[in-house]
Write an enzyme that holds these catalytic residues in place. Sequence first.
Site, PDB file in Angstrom:
ATOM      1  N   HIS A   1      66.236  18.780  55.272  1.00  0.00           N
ATOM      2  CA  HIS A   1      66.198  17.517  56.013  1.00  0.00           C
ATOM      3  C   HIS A   1      67.630  17.032  56.255  1.00  0.00           C
ATOM      4  O   HIS A   1      68.464  17.063  55.342  1.00  0.00           O
ATOM      5  CB  HIS A   1      65.408  16.465  55.217  1.00  0.00           C
TER       6      HIS A   1
ATOM      7  N   MET B   1      58.147  20.360  62.540  1.00  0.00           N
ATOM      8  CA  MET B   1      58.050  18.929  62.789  1.00  0.00           C
ATOM      9  C   MET B   1      56.652  18.340  62.608  1.00  0.00           C
ATOM     10  O   MET B   1      56.336  17.301  63.173  1.00  0.00           O
ATOM     11  CB  MET B   1      58.587  18.625  64.206  1.00  0.00           C
TER      12      MET B   1
ATOM     13  N   GLY C   1      53.970  13.318  51.000  1.00  0.00           N
ATOM     14  CA  GLY C   1      54.676  12.200  51.634  1.00  0.00           C
ATOM     15  C   GLY C   1      55.641  12.669  52.719  1.00  0.00           C
ATOM     16  O   GLY C   1      55.752  13.856  53.001  1.00  0.00           O
TER      17      GLY C   1
HETATM   18  C1  GAR Z   1      67.489  20.621  61.283  1.00  0.00           C
HETATM   19  O1  GAR Z   1      68.600  19.767  61.405  1.00  0.00           O
HETATM   20  C2  GAR Z   1      66.546  20.144  60.214  1.00  0.00           C
HETATM   21  O2  GAR Z   1      67.194  19.526  59.152  1.00  0.00           O
HETATM   22  C3  GAR Z   1      65.706  19.161  60.976  1.00  0.00           C
HETATM   23  O3  GAR Z   1      65.474  19.780  62.224  1.00  0.00           O
HETATM   24  C4  GAR Z   1      66.621  20.585  62.541  1.00  0.00           C
HETATM   25  C5  GAR Z   1      66.127  21.960  62.938  1.00  0.00           C
HETATM   26  O4  GAR Z   1      67.172  22.729  63.435  1.00  0.00           O
HETATM   27  N1  GAR Z   1      64.474  18.883  60.293  1.00  0.00           N
HETATM   28  C6  GAR Z   1      63.930  17.679  60.203  1.00  0.00           C
HETATM   29  O5  GAR Z   1      64.385  16.694  60.747  1.00  0.00           O
HETATM   30  C7  GAR Z   1      62.643  17.615  59.380  1.00  0.00           C
HETATM   31  N2  GAR Z   1      62.332  16.283  59.002  1.00  0.00           N
HETATM   32  P1  GAR Z   1      67.045  24.305  63.570  1.00  0.00           P
HETATM   33  O6  GAR Z   1      65.758  24.581  64.356  1.00  0.00           O
HETATM   34  O7  GAR Z   1      68.260  24.709  64.349  1.00  0.00           O
HETATM   35  O8  GAR Z   1      67.015  24.887  62.204  1.00  0.00           O
END
Ligand code: GAR
Length: 194
Positions: A113, A94, A147
């Site tokens: 994403h 993040m 970006g």
């Molecule tokens: C996932 O849904 C991923 O797409 C999102 O965080 C989650 C992590 O889940 N990522 C973002 O939003 C990045 N911009 P996880 O820890 O269970 O893989």
Amino acid sequence: MRKIRLGVLGSGSGSNFQALLDASQSGTLDAQIVLVLSDVVGAGILERARNANIPTGLIDCRGCTSKFPLEAQQETAGTLKKAAVDLVCLAGFMRMIKSPLLEAFPGRIINIHPSLLPAFPGLEAWKQALDAGVAETGCTVHYVDAGMDSGEIILQAAVPVLTDDTATTLHARIQLQEHRIYPLAVNIIAATIP
Ligand code: GAR
């Protein structure tokens, strides 16, 4: 053909890391996970990696809550290079990646994403989709550039938004697709790495 070496960065529960690991263990991933790094002490992704005997490390963000300080990016690049990582996979990481890390791995950092980019970049994309009232959202694997979720798209999967969806149910259905396409995207890139 050799298996490329993956470094995975995550801040959360690590279900996408788990999907990559499961694919690797079942022989359907053309890659091996050699290192997992997190900026969050006690993140689920670290526990999952330890359970699988994969080396882990903590990224020291110098007390910054959301920024990824340049020194921390330099250290992270060094750690990934030392582990001879070919491809860096962001899996729920993040913080925004900037030049020290991007320059160390040009064209070799990818992210998953939870939306059909370019729609809904940024945080909690599934909530953004719900609030916007769209009939369909999904997930995207893309190359990382400087970006916000803006790099070239590698693979996408669509997910319908149901009338009774909540943020939780929608995100859960998007994640099922994330877990399916992330290993596929890694295989697409692995085929291009000597
Ligand atoms: C996932 O849904 C991923 O797409 C999102 O965080 C989650 C992590 O889940 N990522 C973002 O939003 C990045 N911009 P996880 O820890 O269970 O893989």
